[in-house]
Motif scaffolding. Structure first.
Motif, mmCIF file in Angstrom:
data_model
loop_
_atom_site.group_PDB
_atom_site.id
_atom_site.type_symbol
_atom_site.label_atom_id
_atom_site.label_comp_id
_atom_site.label_asym_id
_atom_site.label_seq_id
_atom_site.Cartn_x
_atom_site.Cartn_y
_atom_site.Cartn_z
ATOM 1 N N ILE A 34 7.013 131.329 -14.398
ATOM 2 C CA ILE A 34 8.239 131.469 -13.620
ATOM 3 C C ILE A 34 8.694 132.927 -13.574
ATOM 4 O O ILE A 34 9.099 133.435 -12.526
ATOM 5 C CB ILE A 34 9.353 130.556 -14.182
ATOM 6 N N VAL A 35 8.595 133.629 -14.708
ATOM 7 C CA VAL A 35 9.016 135.041 -14.716
ATOM 8 C C VAL A 35 8.101 135.867 -13.818
ATOM 9 O O VAL A 35 8.552 136.742 -13.076
ATOM 10 C CB VAL A 35 9.024 135.579 -16.159
ATOM 11 N N GLY A 79 9.007 135.296 -10.374
ATOM 12 C CA GLY A 79 10.309 135.911 -10.106
ATOM 13 C C GLY A 79 10.167 137.393 -9.825
ATOM 14 O O GLY A 79 10.752 137.916 -8.859
ATOM 15 N N PHE A 90 10.842 139.264 -6.277
ATOM 16 C CA PHE A 90 11.779 140.387 -6.143
ATOM 17 C C PHE A 90 11.111 141.560 -5.448
ATOM 18 O O PHE A 90 11.683 142.179 -4.539
ATOM 19 C CB PHE A 90 12.275 140.794 -7.528
ATOM 20 N N GLY A 125 10.487 140.721 -1.760
ATOM 21 C CA GLY A 125 11.749 140.718 -1.034
ATOM 22 C C GLY A 125 12.275 142.122 -0.813
ATOM 23 O O GLY A 125 12.812 142.430 0.248
ATOM 24 N N TYR A 126 12.134 142.974 -1.829
ATOM 25 C CA TYR A 126 12.586 144.358 -1.694
ATOM 26 C C TYR A 126 11.773 145.073 -0.622
ATOM 27 O O TYR A 126 12.293 145.877 0.151
ATOM 28 C CB TYR A 126 12.441 145.066 -3.041
ATOM 29 N N GLU A 177 12.689 143.532 2.848
ATOM 30 C CA GLU A 177 14.125 143.565 3.157
ATOM 31 C C GLU A 177 14.685 142.196 3.502
ATOM 32 O O GLU A 177 15.572 142.066 4.336
ATOM 33 C CB GLU A 177 14.429 144.531 4.326
ATOM 34 N N LEU A 178 14.171 141.147 2.877
ATOM 35 C CA LEU A 178 14.697 139.810 3.112
ATOM 36 C C LEU A 178 14.856 139.094 1.782
ATOM 37 O O LEU A 178 13.871 138.895 1.070
ATOM 38 C CB LEU A 178 13.761 138.996 4.008
ATOM 39 N N LEU A 179 16.059 138.703 1.446
ATOM 40 C CA LEU A 179 16.287 138.012 0.175
ATOM 41 C C LEU A 179 15.663 136.621 0.193
ATOM 42 O O LEU A 179 15.255 136.091 -0.842
ATOM 43 C CB LEU A 179 17.788 137.911 -0.090
ATOM 44 N N MET A 235 13.475 134.391 -2.788
ATOM 45 C CA MET A 235 13.839 133.066 -3.299
ATOM 46 C C MET A 235 12.745 132.039 -3.019
ATOM 47 O O MET A 235 12.481 131.168 -3.850
ATOM 48 C CB MET A 235 15.159 132.617 -2.673
ATOM 49 N N LEU A 255 9.938 132.534 -5.521
ATOM 50 C CA LEU A 255 10.353 132.021 -6.828
ATOM 51 C C LEU A 255 10.300 130.495 -6.855
ATOM 52 O O LEU A 255 9.871 129.884 -7.829
ATOM 53 C CB LEU A 255 11.760 132.508 -7.145
ATOM 54 N N CYS A 287 8.172 127.957 -9.260
ATOM 55 C CA CYS A 287 8.672 126.850 -10.062
ATOM 56 C C CYS A 287 7.832 125.591 -9.852
ATOM 57 O O CYS A 287 7.554 124.850 -10.799
ATOM 58 C CB CYS A 287 10.126 126.551 -9.701
#
Lengths: 102, 177
Positions: free
Chosen positions: A25-26, A29, A33, A36-37, A40-42, A46, A49, A53
């Motif tokens: 999971i980490v 994650g 991140f 996404g960075y 440029e899309l959050l 998600m 991530l 899971c």
């Protein structure tokens, strides 16, 4: 019917499952991140991530054979007669009543 | 971790914690950036009338302003910015009140929409009523503020870099017969 499916893992297997759970999971994650960075899309972060899971639950929740490699070494079964069991129970009762009288 | 349910619970709880930390990391990368941008405001027409406000039985000053606005806000948007709420504020001082702030116009720009503003002879969205009759000859400062509404983190209000001052005429506008 579901009670018949054995879902146990031995202790070493449980430790291993917990390690895999956290690391997967980490890792997803951190990957999410970074992706996404970069894009440029959050929502990318998600979604990655969430996929992580799902992967983690597939790896750690079902009792795979790799979690059963170190089973508990039980003692050998010893045949005991019925009289011996009753005597052992009676002697235990006597010792407890003696201590109360004091 | 001895049953399926214990393991499933552990997976779920841990993923919620990791989701929270990814959101926090996203907040850290964006909330140190500077969000001020230059904006050019001009006033095309400004007149003042004395009319009754809607629910109050007293005549008050109403300013009618047409303005022009130029700003480029495309690089304020980042992965943590959901939308911008812009508002044009008029600020002035009267003998009755030390600070008067009236919002004349506002706009919501969502992520993905055109963020280049080029308005000319735009009339105000909201009425410019004064709290009294003190608008004649007053110097009014117009400035463009905006709020950045993020995906994670607190919403922050961005102050304008510059403002435009203009003076309201001394006499009331007379309706031409």
């Amino acid at each position: 019917m579901f009670d018949d499916i054995s879902t146990h893992m031995d202790y070493k297997g449980q430790m291993l499952a917990e390690k895999y759970l956290q690391y997967i999971i980490v890792a997803f994650g951190v990957l999410g991140f970074l992706v996404g960075y970069a894009t440029e899309l959050l929502s990318h972060a998600m979604v990655i991530l969430f996929v992580g899971c799902i992967v983690s639950s597939l790896v750690t929740v079902p009792p795979w054979p790799m979690y059963r490699r170190d089973p508990i070494k039980w003692l050998n079964v010893r045949e005991v007669k019925a009289d011996e069991v009753v005597e052992a129970a009676a002697s235990k009762k006597k010792t407890t009543t003696k201590s109360k009288k004091r | 971790m001895h049953t399926v349910w214990a393991r499933a619970n552990a997976v779920f709880a841990f993923s919620v914690s990791v989701t929270a930390s990814v959101a926090f990391a996203c907040f850290l990368t964006t909330h140190v950036l500077d969000n001020t941008r230059p904006a050019t405001i001009g006033v095309d027409k400004a007149i003042v009338k004395n009319l009754k406000d809607f629910y109050v039985d007293q005549k008050k000053d109403l300013g009618i302003v047409h303005f022009s606005l130029k700003a480029n806000l495309t690089d304020v948007f980042n992965w943590n910015c959901k939308q911008l709420f812009l508002y044009l504020m008029a600020e002035y001082e009267t003998p009755d009140n030390k600070v008067n702030q009236v919002v004349l116009w506002d706009k919501i720009i969502r992520r993905g929409e055109n963020a280049v503003l080029n308005l000319r002879k735009q009339s105000t969205k909201y009425y410019f009523f004064d709290d009294g009759s003190n608008l004649r000859g007053r110097e009014v400062k117009l400035s463009l503020h905006w709020n950045v509404i993020p995906n994670t983190g607190y919403m922050w209000m961005v102050k304008p870099q510059s403002h435009h001052s203009f003076i309201i005429p001394e006499k009331y506008a007379i309706r031409k017969q």
